[in-house]
Design an enzyme around this catalytic site. Sequence first.
Site, PDB file in Angstrom:
ATOM      1  N   ASP A   9      -6.324  -2.747   1.151  1.00  0.00           N
ATOM      2  CA  ASP A   9      -5.129  -3.466   0.732  1.00  0.00           C
ATOM      3  C   ASP A   9      -5.568  -4.902   0.459  1.00  0.00           C
ATOM      4  O   ASP A   9      -5.967  -5.618   1.377  1.00  0.00           O
ATOM      5  CB  ASP A   9      -4.099  -3.406   1.860  1.00  0.00           C
ATOM      6  CG  ASP A   9      -2.843  -4.219   1.596  1.00  0.00           C
ATOM      7  OD1 ASP A   9      -2.808  -5.005   0.619  1.00  0.00           O
ATOM      8  OD2 ASP A   9      -1.897  -4.085   2.400  1.00  0.00           O
ATOM      9  N   ILE A  10      -5.532  -5.326  -0.787  1.00  0.00           N
ATOM     10  CA  ILE A  10      -6.040  -6.638  -1.175  1.00  0.00           C
ATOM     11  C   ILE A  10      -5.339  -7.771  -0.422  1.00  0.00           C
ATOM     12  O   ILE A  10      -5.919  -8.834  -0.220  1.00  0.00           O
ATOM     13  CB  ILE A  10      -5.959  -6.831  -2.712  1.00  0.00           C
ATOM     14  CG1 ILE A  10      -6.881  -7.971  -3.162  1.00  0.00           C
ATOM     15  CG2 ILE A  10      -4.516  -7.021  -3.164  1.00  0.00           C
ATOM     16  CD1 ILE A  10      -7.090  -8.017  -4.672  1.00  0.00           C
ATOM     17  N   ASN A  23       2.416  -9.995 -14.084  1.00  0.00           N
ATOM     18  CA  ASN A  23       3.081  -9.879 -15.373  1.00  0.00           C
ATOM     19  C   ASN A  23       3.178 -11.287 -15.956  1.00  0.00           C
ATOM     20  O   ASN A  23       3.003 -12.271 -15.243  1.00  0.00           O
ATOM     21  CB  ASN A  23       4.441  -9.190 -15.228  1.00  0.00           C
ATOM     22  CG  ASN A  23       5.379  -9.972 -14.328  1.00  0.00           C
ATOM     23  OD1 ASN A  23       5.648 -11.148 -14.565  1.00  0.00           O
ATOM     24  ND2 ASN A  23       5.884  -9.329 -13.288  1.00  0.00           N
ATOM     25  N   ASP A  33       1.012  -6.702  -7.800  1.00  0.00           N
ATOM     26  CA  ASP A  33       1.816  -7.915  -7.952  1.00  0.00           C
ATOM     27  C   ASP A  33       2.916  -7.974  -6.887  1.00  0.00           C
ATOM     28  O   ASP A  33       3.069  -8.977  -6.181  1.00  0.00           O
ATOM     29  CB  ASP A  33       2.408  -7.941  -9.363  1.00  0.00           C
ATOM     30  CG  ASP A  33       3.055  -9.258  -9.745  1.00  0.00           C
ATOM     31  OD1 ASP A  33       2.797 -10.283  -9.085  1.00  0.00           O
ATOM     32  OD2 ASP A  33       3.813  -9.260 -10.726  1.00  0.00           O
ATOM     33  N   SER A 122      -5.083  -3.850 -14.670  1.00  0.00           N
ATOM     34  CA  SER A 122      -4.503  -3.031 -15.748  1.00  0.00           C
ATOM     35  C   SER A 122      -4.576  -1.531 -15.511  1.00  0.00           C
ATOM     36  O   SER A 122      -4.149  -0.758 -16.367  1.00  0.00           O
ATOM     37  CB  SER A 122      -5.112  -3.373 -17.119  1.00  0.00           C
ATOM     38  OG  SER A 122      -4.669  -4.636 -17.555  1.00  0.00           O
TER      39      SER A 122
END
Length: 171
Positions: A9-10, A23, A33, A122
């Site tokens: 988990d970043i 976005n 995000d 992406s």
Amino acid sequence: MPVNIVTADITTLRVDAIVNAANPGLLGGGGVDGAIHRAAGPALLQACRRIPEVRPGVRCPTGEARITPGFDLPARHVIHTVGPVWHGGAQGEPELLARCHRNALRLLREHGLRTIAFPAISCGVFGYPVAQAAAVAVATLREELAGDDAIGVTVCCFSDSVRAVFQRALV
């Protein structure tokens, strides 16, 4: 090239900066995000709102990057970048994805930071094929980090299968 590829988990990583696959409006969303915005707390959204729009609804055009503090995250900073939406690969997607990585590293250096974690930019709802994104990301990181052992890069994947694809691209 000092690149580490992990499944994690970043939002839990203790690095100078994590990269947010954002976005263009930088006002939160789904996937990475949304997770970063939730973990950083409401101050991140306030900081993003203070970033000027370059045109209505766009604070960060595709391929560019912006930096904010990390607030409640273990990472000191968040580098927001907007990856390309996949349209088959003939609309400049590889160059735009490469620019995301280059611009994130540029901001890292400009701010005197040394460690960074990238997600698989992406590869979620933007639909970029993972193997093609991994090839672009790894090639760009190799080019940008050539001869620079002072920067530590982690590619943080959301699953073991994505990690395996990035690991193969690194070989």
